[in-house]
Design a protein around this motif. Structure first.
Motif, PDB file in Angstrom:
ATOM      1  N   ILE A 191      -9.530   6.505   9.080  1.00 19.19           N
ATOM      2  CA  ILE A 191      -8.345   7.360   9.049  1.00 19.19           C
ATOM      3  C   ILE A 191      -7.119   6.563   9.464  1.00 19.19           C
ATOM      4  CG2 ILE A 191      -7.249   9.343  10.149  1.00 19.19           C
ATOM      5  CD1 ILE A 191      -9.874  10.716  10.206  1.00 19.19           C
ATOM      6  N   GLU A 192      -7.284   5.696  10.453  1.00 21.22           N
ATOM      7  CA  GLU A 192      -6.158   4.902  10.933  1.00 21.22           C
ATOM      8  C   GLU A 192      -5.652   3.961   9.836  1.00 21.22           C
ATOM      9  OE1 GLU A 192      -4.761   5.212  13.956  1.00 21.22           O
ATOM     10  OE2 GLU A 192      -6.122   6.835  14.431  1.00 21.22           O
ATOM     11  N   ASP A 193      -6.566   3.347   9.084  1.00 13.45           N
ATOM     12  CA  ASP A 193      -6.164   2.430   8.028  1.00 13.45           C
ATOM     13  C   ASP A 193      -5.430   3.166   6.914  1.00 13.45           C
ATOM     14  OD1 ASP A 193      -7.278   0.373   9.424  1.00 13.45           O
ATOM     15  OD2 ASP A 193      -9.166   0.359   8.308  1.00 13.45           O
ATOM     16  N   ILE A 194      -5.925   4.342   6.554  1.00 14.52           N
ATOM     17  CA  ILE A 194      -5.270   5.140   5.517  1.00 14.52           C
ATOM     18  C   ILE A 194      -3.869   5.519   5.957  1.00 14.52           C
ATOM     19  CG2 ILE A 194      -5.341   7.342   4.286  1.00 14.52           C
ATOM     20  CD1 ILE A 194      -8.400   7.165   4.386  1.00 14.52           C
ATOM     21  N   MET A 195      -3.741   5.940   7.212  1.00  9.53           N
ATOM     22  CA  MET A 195      -2.432   6.327   7.725  1.00  9.53           C
ATOM     23  C   MET A 195      -1.481   5.148   7.739  1.00  9.53           C
ATOM     24  SD  MET A 195      -1.361   7.915  11.444  1.00  9.53           S
ATOM     25  CE  MET A 195      -2.284   9.426  11.200  1.00  9.53           C
ATOM     26  N   ALA A 196      -1.957   3.970   8.145  1.00 10.33           N
ATOM     27  CA  ALA A 196      -1.103   2.787   8.202  1.00 10.33           C
ATOM     28  C   ALA A 196      -0.564   2.437   6.822  1.00 10.33           C
ATOM     29  CB  ALA A 196      -1.874   1.612   8.788  1.00 10.33           C
ATOM     30  N   ALA A 197      -1.432   2.490   5.815  1.00 10.46           N
ATOM     31  CA  ALA A 197      -0.992   2.178   4.449  1.00 10.46           C
ATOM     32  C   ALA A 197       0.005   3.206   3.949  1.00 10.46           C
ATOM     33  CB  ALA A 197      -2.213   2.122   3.521  1.00 10.46           C
ATOM     34  N   SER A 198      -0.265   4.456   4.221  1.00 13.07           N
ATOM     35  CA  SER A 198       0.644   5.520   3.807  1.00 13.07           C
ATOM     36  C   SER A 198       1.975   5.424   4.533  1.00 13.07           C
ATOM     37  CB  SER A 198      -0.003   6.883   4.075  1.00 13.07           C
ATOM     38  OG  SER A 198       0.862   7.929   3.719  1.00 13.07           O
ATOM     39  N   ALA A 199       1.925   5.093   5.818  1.00  6.97           N
ATOM     40  CA  ALA A 199       3.150   4.980   6.615  1.00  6.97           C
ATOM     41  C   ALA A 199       4.038   3.869   6.097  1.00  6.97           C
ATOM     42  CB  ALA A 199       2.800   4.736   8.076  1.00  6.97           C
ATOM     43  N   GLN A 200       3.432   2.778   5.695  1.00  9.74           N
ATOM     44  CA  GLN A 200       4.220   1.654   5.193  1.00  9.74           C
ATOM     45  C   GLN A 200       5.026   2.056   3.958  1.00  9.74           C
ATOM     46  OE1 GLN A 200       1.897  -1.836   4.403  1.00  9.74           O
ATOM     47  NE2 GLN A 200       3.678  -3.148   4.156  1.00  9.74           N
ATOM     48  N   VAL A 201       4.392   2.806   3.063  1.00 11.03           N
ATOM     49  CA  VAL A 201       5.086   3.261   1.853  1.00 11.03           C
ATOM     50  C   VAL A 201       6.213   4.223   2.205  1.00 11.03           C
ATOM     51  CG1 VAL A 201       4.836   4.542  -0.308  1.00 11.03           C
ATOM     52  CG2 VAL A 201       3.053   2.923   0.405  1.00 11.03           C
ATOM     53  N   LYS A 202       5.909   5.225   3.041  1.00  7.92           N
ATOM     54  CA  LYS A 202       6.886   6.264   3.347  1.00  7.92           C
ATOM     55  C   LYS A 202       8.052   5.743   4.186  1.00  7.92           C
ATOM     56  CE  LYS A 202       4.901   9.587   1.147  1.00  7.92           C
ATOM     57  NZ  LYS A 202       5.569  10.201  -0.030  1.00  7.92           N
ATOM     58  N   LEU A 203       7.775   4.861   5.122  1.00 10.97           N
ATOM     59  CA  LEU A 203       8.849   4.317   5.950  1.00 10.97           C
ATOM     60  C   LEU A 203       9.780   3.431   5.130  1.00 10.97           C
ATOM     61  CD1 LEU A 203       6.932   3.544   9.260  1.00 10.97           C
ATOM     62  CD2 LEU A 203       8.816   5.161   8.985  1.00 10.97           C
TER      63      LEU A 203
ATOM     64  N   GLN B  22      12.108  -0.354  11.454  1.00  8.79           N
ATOM     65  CA  GLN B  22      11.275  -1.546  11.312  1.00  8.79           C
ATOM     66  C   GLN B  22      10.296  -1.673  12.469  1.00  8.79           C
ATOM     67  OE1 GLN B  22      11.050  -3.706   8.678  1.00  8.79           O
ATOM     68  NE2 GLN B  22       9.280  -4.453   9.843  1.00  8.79           N
ATOM     69  N   SER B  23      10.764  -1.361  13.663  1.00 11.51           N
ATOM     70  CA  SER B  23       9.887  -1.391  14.836  1.00 11.51           C
ATOM     71  C   SER B  23       8.768  -0.371  14.699  1.00 11.51           C
ATOM     72  CB  SER B  23      10.705  -1.122  16.100  1.00 11.51           C
ATOM     73  OG  SER B  23       9.878  -1.033  17.237  1.00 11.51           O
ATOM     74  N   LEU B  24       9.100   0.795  14.144  1.00 10.55           N
ATOM     75  CA  LEU B  24       8.100   1.837  13.944  1.00 10.55           C
ATOM     76  C   LEU B  24       7.075   1.401  12.901  1.00 10.55           C
ATOM     77  CD1 LEU B  24       7.465   4.671  14.962  1.00 10.55           C
ATOM     78  CD2 LEU B  24       8.841   5.592  13.092  1.00 10.55           C
ATOM     79  N   LEU B  25       7.530   0.735  11.854  1.00 11.56           N
ATOM     80  CA  LEU B  25       6.621   0.227  10.829  1.00 11.56           C
ATOM     81  C   LEU B  25       5.658  -0.804  11.414  1.00 11.56           C
ATOM     82  CD1 LEU B  25       5.734   0.088   7.887  1.00 11.56           C
ATOM     83  CD2 LEU B  25       7.575  -1.564   7.477  1.00 11.56           C
ATOM     84  N   ASP B  26       6.168  -1.691  12.253  1.00  6.32           N
ATOM     85  CA  ASP B  26       5.310  -2.687  12.902  1.00  6.32           C
ATOM     86  C   ASP B  26       4.268  -2.015  13.794  1.00  6.32           C
ATOM     87  OD1 ASP B  26       6.798  -4.630  11.673  1.00  6.32           O
ATOM     88  OD2 ASP B  26       8.074  -5.016  13.413  1.00  6.32           O
ATOM     89  N   THR B  27       4.676  -0.927  14.439  1.00  9.20           N
ATOM     90  CA  THR B  27       3.770  -0.219  15.336  1.00  9.20           C
ATOM     91  C   THR B  27       2.650   0.463  14.565  1.00  9.20           C
ATOM     92  OG1 THR B  27       5.603   0.188  16.858  1.00  9.20           O
ATOM     93  CG2 THR B  27       3.644   1.534  17.139  1.00  9.20           C
ATOM     94  N   PHE B  28       2.945   1.028  13.396  1.00  5.27           N
ATOM     95  CA  PHE B  28       1.928   1.691  12.587  1.00  5.27           C
ATOM     96  C   PHE B  28       0.849   0.725  12.111  1.00  5.27           C
ATOM     97  CE2 PHE B  28       4.565   5.517  11.945  1.00  5.27           C
ATOM     98  CZ  PHE B  28       3.574   6.487  12.008  1.00  5.27           C
ATOM     99  N   THR B  29       1.199  -0.512  11.923  1.00  5.79           N
ATOM    100  CA  THR B  29       0.231  -1.492  11.420  1.00  5.79           C
ATOM    101  C   THR B  29      -0.535  -2.183  12.530  1.00  5.79           C
ATOM    102  OG1 THR B  29       1.959  -3.206  11.364  1.00  5.79           O
ATOM    103  CG2 THR B  29       1.607  -1.925   9.351  1.00  5.79           C
ATOM    104  N   ASN B  30      -0.276  -1.810  13.771  1.00  3.73           N
ATOM    105  CA  ASN B  30      -0.966  -2.424  14.905  1.00  3.73           C
ATOM    106  C   ASN B  30      -2.160  -1.569  15.287  1.00  3.73           C
ATOM    107  OD1 ASN B  30      -1.591  -3.137  17.798  1.00  3.73           O
ATOM    108  ND2 ASN B  30       0.093  -4.564  17.439  1.00  3.73           N
TER     109      ASN B  30
END
Length: 392
Positions: A248-260, A284-292
């Protein structure tokens, strides 16, 4: 005429002080701590050393037993609750749980403002436990816990604000621990105290408290002190925990990258240069956080990166700044299982929706879907479980 020889008078030169004052002969013998004349009169005797008055009818006055007031009992209960429950509720890492439950308390015993912060958070936790699954007979009412929490919180915040400008080797550990607890306590405070229109004000309070942590750790000397002190585990990689529910975390990270990225483009195309530049940095900071992978950890650190200019936009209810905050709600929701987070992310999201014009509300679809989808999955995962949460 018979001669009369007067027998010489043998003076007692080594007698006790009391016999000399009474001008009587002292036998100069110390038995049971007193000479014979003093024993007969039940007087203290210098031969006794301690000058204890010897009487047959006057027993020693007993030392009064200290009485614990309700306030004493309440604070003792709150300290016990923090050491056994509240401290453990701040992290999933056993190392960090131990740090908060023991090391933080030890530092607090030397700094009143940190002690107030400990008791404040514990009191809010006790008020929360009144409605939890823990079957215990409370010693105090919810109102008593809540009012005590506010008193300790105000005391901690007042002194912390004064000392944050005077960081040194002696107080840096207490200031860091206090800043962490004040932030969590601000989240734990019941939201009905704010009213429906003050969600952004509460977030501004959170961000300011988190920036207090930044002030402490951004100084190289202070960070060195902290890294070698009782909270060293918080500055090492040893306390990391694996991602919960990695798929679920990986799916959210990928989706977040597109939406952000889409939101970033929309802001740059529709906003003035100043607003765009101010909002792109936290995006940008939020995007980096989603991928961590350590998302829950960085969910609490992200507010420390916010600038004064962004906070000013948020205070003015700028739609661009509100949308950045809305996407952060998805990140914050990774901590929803914490009693001090609860349903704050969804509540914040709905409050933001009420502040946005219709043209901007479409950007709230993704955050809303993510929070509802993840929480629905978590609810189904725990259905039927009889295990008590460590946050309770």
């Amino acid at each position: 005429m018979s001669s009369y020889i007067r027998r010489p008078h043998l003076k007692s030169r080594d007698g006790c002080v009391q016999c000399k004052r009474r001008r009587i002969k002292c036998d100069e013998k110390s038995l049971s701590g007193a000479c014979a004349p003093c024993r007969r009169k039940h007087l203290s005797c210098s031969f006794g050393g301690s000058f204890t008055h010897l009487t047959r009818s006057q027993p020693e006055t007993p030392t009064p037993t200290p009485t614990l007031t309700p306030t004493h009992r309440l604070d003792l209960e709150l300290m016990y609750n923090f050491a056994t429950r509240t401290g453990r509720s701040l992290s999933d890492s056993a190392h960090i749980q131990q740090c908060f439950s023991t090391s933080l308390v030890e530092v607090g015993l030397r700094h009143d403002f940190l002690l107030h912060a400990i008791l404040a958070l514990s009191a809010f936790h006790k008020a929360h436990q009144q409605d939890s699954i823990v079957a215990e007979t409370p010693l105090f009412t919810t109102d008593q816990y809540s009012s005590t929490a506010h008193i300790h919180y105000a005391s901690a915040l007042h002194t912390f604000t004064q000392q944050i400008t005077q960081i040194n080797k002696e107080n840096c550990h207490a200031l860091f621990g206090c800043a962490c607890l004040l932030f969590v306590t601000s989240l734990a405070r019941p939201r009905d105290e704010d009213g429906d229109e003050n969600t952004t004000s509460r977030f501004a309070e959170w961000a300011n408290l988190m920036r207090g942590i930044t002030v402490i750790v951004s100084d190289n000397e202070s960070r060195d002190w902290l890294s070698a002190g009782p909270f060293a585990v918080l500055f090492s990689g040893n306390a990391e925990t694996p991602c919960p529910e990695p798929e679920i975390e990986d799916i959210m990270a990928a989706s977040a990258q597109v939406k952000l990225n889409q939101l970033s483009k929309a802001i740059s195309e529709s906003s003035n240069q100043t607003t765009n530049a101010t909002c792109q940095i936290p995006l940008q900071s939020l995007l980096d956080t989603f991928t961590n992978c350590s998302r829950s950890k960085f969910a609490l650190l992200w507010p420390t990166s916010l600038s004064k200019d962004y906070m000013a936009l948020l205070d003015s209810k700028s739609p661009e700044a509100l949308l950045v905050l809305a996407y952060y709600c998805v990140m914050l929701d990774s901590l929803r299982h914490r009693w001090w987070i609860k349903d704050w992310p969804l509540y914040m999201l709905e409050s933001i929706r009420s502040m946005l014009d219709e043209q901007w509300q479409v950007w709230l679809d993704w955050p809303t879907e993510q929070i509802c989808r993840v929480n629905s999955h978590k609810t189904s995962s725990y259905t039927g479980s009889n295990l008590a949460s460590p946050d309770v």
